[in-house]
Design a protein around this motif. Structure first.
Motif, PDB file in Angstrom:
ATOM      1  N   LEU A  74      74.045 -27.691  69.405  1.00  0.00           N
ATOM      2  CA  LEU A  74      72.925 -28.631  69.333  1.00  0.00           C
ATOM      3  C   LEU A  74      73.414 -30.016  68.925  1.00  0.00           C
ATOM      4  N   VAL A  75      74.268 -30.066  67.899  1.00  0.00           N
ATOM      5  CA  VAL A  75      74.825 -31.340  67.451  1.00  0.00           C
ATOM      6  C   VAL A  75      75.704 -31.943  68.551  1.00  0.00           C
ATOM      7  N   ASN A  76      76.332 -31.076  69.345  1.00  0.00           N
ATOM      8  CA  ASN A  76      77.184 -31.536  70.452  1.00  0.00           C
ATOM      9  C   ASN A  76      76.397 -31.906  71.709  1.00  0.00           C
ATOM     10  N   GLY A  77      75.069 -31.658  71.704  1.00  0.00           N
ATOM     11  CA  GLY A  77      74.213 -32.158  72.775  1.00  0.00           C
ATOM     12  C   GLY A  77      73.946 -31.215  73.929  1.00  0.00           C
ATOM     13  N   ILE A  78      73.876 -29.908  73.661  1.00  0.00           N
ATOM     14  CA  ILE A  78      73.643 -28.977  74.779  1.00  0.00           C
ATOM     15  C   ILE A  78      72.287 -29.190  75.450  1.00  0.00           C
ATOM     16  N   HIS A  79      71.270 -29.519  74.662  1.00  0.00           N
ATOM     17  CA  HIS A  79      69.947 -29.735  75.264  1.00  0.00           C
ATOM     18  C   HIS A  79      69.988 -30.949  76.196  1.00  0.00           C
ATOM     19  N   ASP A  80      70.650 -32.022  75.765  1.00  0.00           N
ATOM     20  CA  ASP A  80      70.786 -33.226  76.586  1.00  0.00           C
ATOM     21  C   ASP A  80      71.558 -32.907  77.878  1.00  0.00           C
ATOM     22  N   PHE A  81      72.570 -32.044  77.752  1.00  0.00           N
ATOM     23  CA  PHE A  81      73.383 -31.631  78.899  1.00  0.00           C
ATOM     24  C   PHE A  81      72.511 -30.970  79.966  1.00  0.00           C
ATOM     25  N   GLY A 105      73.547 -32.647  61.576  1.00  0.00           N
ATOM     26  CA  GLY A 105      74.908 -33.123  61.834  1.00  0.00           C
ATOM     27  C   GLY A 105      75.367 -34.172  60.852  1.00  0.00           C
ATOM     28  N   SER A 106      74.420 -34.888  60.221  1.00  0.00           N
ATOM     29  CA  SER A 106      74.777 -35.939  59.273  1.00  0.00           C
ATOM     30  C   SER A 106      73.806 -35.954  58.099  1.00  0.00           C
ATOM     31  N   LYS A 107      74.329 -35.706  56.896  1.00  0.00           N
ATOM     32  CA  LYS A 107      73.493 -35.753  55.689  1.00  0.00           C
ATOM     33  C   LYS A 107      72.944 -37.164  55.485  1.00  0.00           C
ATOM     34  N   ASP A 108      73.781 -38.164  55.808  1.00  0.00           N
ATOM     35  CA  ASP A 108      73.363 -39.554  55.667  1.00  0.00           C
ATOM     36  C   ASP A 108      72.180 -39.858  56.588  1.00  0.00           C
ATOM     37  N   PHE A 109      72.237 -39.379  57.816  1.00  0.00           N
ATOM     38  CA  PHE A 109      71.148 -39.563  58.777  1.00  0.00           C
ATOM     39  C   PHE A 109      69.863 -38.934  58.242  1.00  0.00           C
ATOM     40  N   ALA A 110      69.985 -37.720  57.714  1.00  0.00           N
ATOM     41  CA  ALA A 110      68.811 -37.004  57.205  1.00  0.00           C
ATOM     42  C   ALA A 110      68.186 -37.739  56.017  1.00  0.00           C
ATOM     43  N   ASP A 151      79.214 -35.337  54.662  1.00  0.00           N
ATOM     44  CA  ASP A 151      78.179 -35.823  55.565  1.00  0.00           C
ATOM     45  C   ASP A 151      78.046 -34.951  56.812  1.00  0.00           C
ATOM     46  N   GLY A 152      79.170 -34.486  57.356  1.00  0.00           N
ATOM     47  CA  GLY A 152      79.162 -33.731  58.600  1.00  0.00           C
ATOM     48  C   GLY A 152      79.098 -32.234  58.400  1.00  0.00           C
ATOM     49  N   LEU A 153      79.208 -31.493  59.507  1.00  0.00           N
ATOM     50  CA  LEU A 153      79.142 -30.035  59.470  1.00  0.00           C
ATOM     51  C   LEU A 153      80.392 -29.462  58.830  1.00  0.00           C
ATOM     52  N   ALA A 154      80.199 -28.565  57.859  1.00  0.00           N
ATOM     53  CA  ALA A 154      81.331 -27.930  57.169  1.00  0.00           C
ATOM     54  C   ALA A 154      81.056 -26.446  56.961  1.00  0.00           C
ATOM     55  N   ALA A 155      80.393 -25.837  57.928  1.00  0.00           N
ATOM     56  CA  ALA A 155      80.112 -24.388  57.911  1.00  0.00           C
ATOM     57  C   ALA A 155      79.412 -23.954  56.629  1.00  0.00           C
ATOM     58  N   GLY A 156      78.540 -24.812  56.101  1.00  0.00           N
ATOM     59  CA  GLY A 156      77.764 -24.456  54.921  1.00  0.00           C
ATOM     60  C   GLY A 156      78.531 -24.517  53.616  1.00  0.00           C
ATOM     61  N   LYS A 157      79.763 -25.064  53.652  1.00  0.00           N
ATOM     62  CA  LYS A 157      80.605 -25.030  52.450  1.00  0.00           C
ATOM     63  C   LYS A 157      80.999 -26.411  51.944  1.00  0.00           C
ATOM     64  N   GLY A 158      80.440 -27.476  52.542  1.00  0.00           N
ATOM     65  CA  GLY A 158      80.864 -28.818  52.183  1.00  0.00           C
ATOM     66  C   GLY A 158      80.100 -29.443  51.039  1.00  0.00           C
ATOM     67  N   VAL A 159      79.687 -28.632  50.059  1.00  0.00           N
ATOM     68  CA  VAL A 159      78.923 -29.134  48.910  1.00  0.00           C
ATOM     69  C   VAL A 159      79.639 -28.760  47.617  1.00  0.00           C
ATOM     70  N   LEU A 160      79.851 -29.769  46.755  1.00  0.00           N
ATOM     71  CA  LEU A 160      80.431 -29.518  45.432  1.00  0.00           C
ATOM     72  C   LEU A 160      79.409 -29.911  44.369  1.00  0.00           C
ATOM     73  N   ILE A 161      79.273 -29.058  43.354  1.00  0.00           N
ATOM     74  CA  ILE A 161      78.408 -29.362  42.201  1.00  0.00           C
ATOM     75  C   ILE A 161      79.311 -29.327  40.968  1.00  0.00           C
TER      76      ILE A 161
END
Length: 423
Positions: A74-81, A105-110, A151-161
């Motif tokens: 989805l982030v890579n644009g399959i629907h647009d394709f 795809g982007s935490k900043d965008f959200a 900010d980007g996709l990290a398989a659900g693991k890109g968060v540090l607390i």
């Protein structure tokens, strides 16, 4: 109707399980699928991100609908394709277009979207190597713990607390330096919100929407929510603290402005909106958006949908969701995830799985499995989700835990305290 589901996890097995119950289904394919989907559909050895191969298959098999499970395509644009191709644009695609998929795809965008549409969320700053000092200064204005998100996709693991300020500053620099690869070239620093988490799942046809159900998942590997983050160790639906009054606030303050926001921003969204919430006091705050169903939440939300799931998907594709009568099962559904030894760090694949045929009180959803020499073997970190119905959380959990004991593979691990904070 001929349907292709893209993906290989527990979410996609749950989709296949639910779709296969529909009288409207003529043929079901899953690409690439797993050992569980193989029992319900025809698995196809195609990478969901290989759009050309997907195109060839869809045209060869005269597929009517494609349901996209994971976020990457989805982030890579399959629907647009699909929309850009004369031969494909009539095929229904359940999943947003690329512009809207940036919500995940982007935490900043959200975060920018939430600020623009007055959706309640925590304070934040987006930091790159260019404004690292600003990041340090913003951290100093916050109270511990400190939340750092790739900010980007990290398989659900890109968060540090992180509890310590200096450690948070060092980790910020390391993340920007490549801790999570390109995903953390930008890091979003967030104010920590203290409360209890839940996820709300919404389905939209671009204008109309239906609230599917809420769920609570358990991300940490260790009991008592300790240890490393995982893709999810279990889930429960419904969540008793999400009462009518609270869910009314969620709808008015979060869901409606989100769906309206997609339209105002001219970012077409057709598909599932996963809204990660924190209940702070009696108020909802958005932690994150995903642009697909969560996993393992799908394995508790879909079993609660009593309506024909394919008819629901057709209503989305036809932009007639407002005419669909969604019926939910009032019972509790719990799922417990069986994971490979060592997960979420290094783990081995190819371990023989036995005992699935002994499970009678639960639904077994395959996640990281494959077939080899007529045996089911492990093929991922999260291996199997065991879902059960019950009149109470405890009765459902008892079934899931009992069933989990019957399934065996070398190194099997699972949390025995799912739902500990809901008792």
């Amino acid at each position: 109707m001929k349907v292709l589901v893209l993906g290989s996890g527990g979410r996609e097995h749950a989709f296949a399980w639910k779709l296969s119950q529909s009288d409207k289904l003529d043929k079901l394919y899953v690409a690439p699928g797993n050992a569980g989907t193989k029992e319900l559909a025809e698995n196809v050895n195609i990478d969901p991100n290989d759009f050309e191969k997907v195109r060839t298959f869809v045209l060869d098999k005269a597929i009517d609908m494609v349901i996209v499970g994971p976020e990457d395509p989805l982030v890579n644009g399959i629907h647009d394709f699909f929309l850009a191709d004369e031969k494909l644009k009539q095929v229904a695609v359940i999943g947003p277009e690329k512009a809207a998929a940036e919500m995940e795809g982007s935490k900043d965008f959200a975060k920018d979207f939430m600020a623009r549409h007055n959706i309640p969320t925590s304070q934040y700053r987006s930091i790159t190597s260019e404004n690292l000092e600003e990041g340090y200064e913003f951290l100093e204005t916050l109270k511990a713990p400190y939340v750092l998100k790739a900010d980007g996709l990290a398989a659900g693991k890109g968060v540090l607390i992180i509890e310590d300020l200096e450690e948070a500053k060092n980790s910020l620099k390391e993340m920007i330096g490549g801790m999570f690869g390109a995903a953390s070239a930008t890091v979003v620093i967030e104010e920590f919100l203290s409360g209890i988490e839940l996820s709300v799942f919404v389905l939209t046809d671009g204008k109309n929407y239906k609230v599917l159900a809420e769920a609570k998942d358990y991300k940490r590997i260790g009991e008592g929510d300790t240890g490393l983050n995982t893709g999810g160790m279990g889930a429960i639906s419904p969540v008793h603290f999400a009462n009518e009054e609270f869910m009314s606030k969620v709808e008015e303050r979060v869901i409606k402005p989100t769906i309206d926001g997609f339209q105002k921003d001219k970012t077409p969204f057709v598909g599932f909106v996963f809204i990660g919430l924190m209940k702070v006091g009696d108020d909802p705050f958005v932690i994150e958006y995903n642009v697909r169903m969560g996993d393992p939440e799908t394995e508790v939300v879909l079993p609660r949908i009593k309506s024909d799931f394919l008819e629901l998907m057709i209503a989305v594709a036809d932009k007639k969701l407002d005419q669909f009568e969604l019926e939910l099962d009032e019972r509790t559904v719990t799922t417990v995830m069986l994971v490979a030894g060592g997960y979420p760090e290094a783990y081995e694949k190819g371990k023989t799985i036995s005992g699935i045929d002994q499970v009678t009180d639960s639904i077994v959803f395959h996640a990281g499995t494959t077939s080899k020499n007529n045996e089911v073997v492990t093929n991922g970190g999260r291996v199997i989700a065991v879902s059960s119905y019950g009149d109470t959380i405890n009765s459902a959990l008892k079934k899931s835990f009992n069933s989990a004991e019957k399934i065996q593979f070398e190194g099997k691990n699972y949390r025995k305290d799912i739902g500990f904070d809901l008792q």
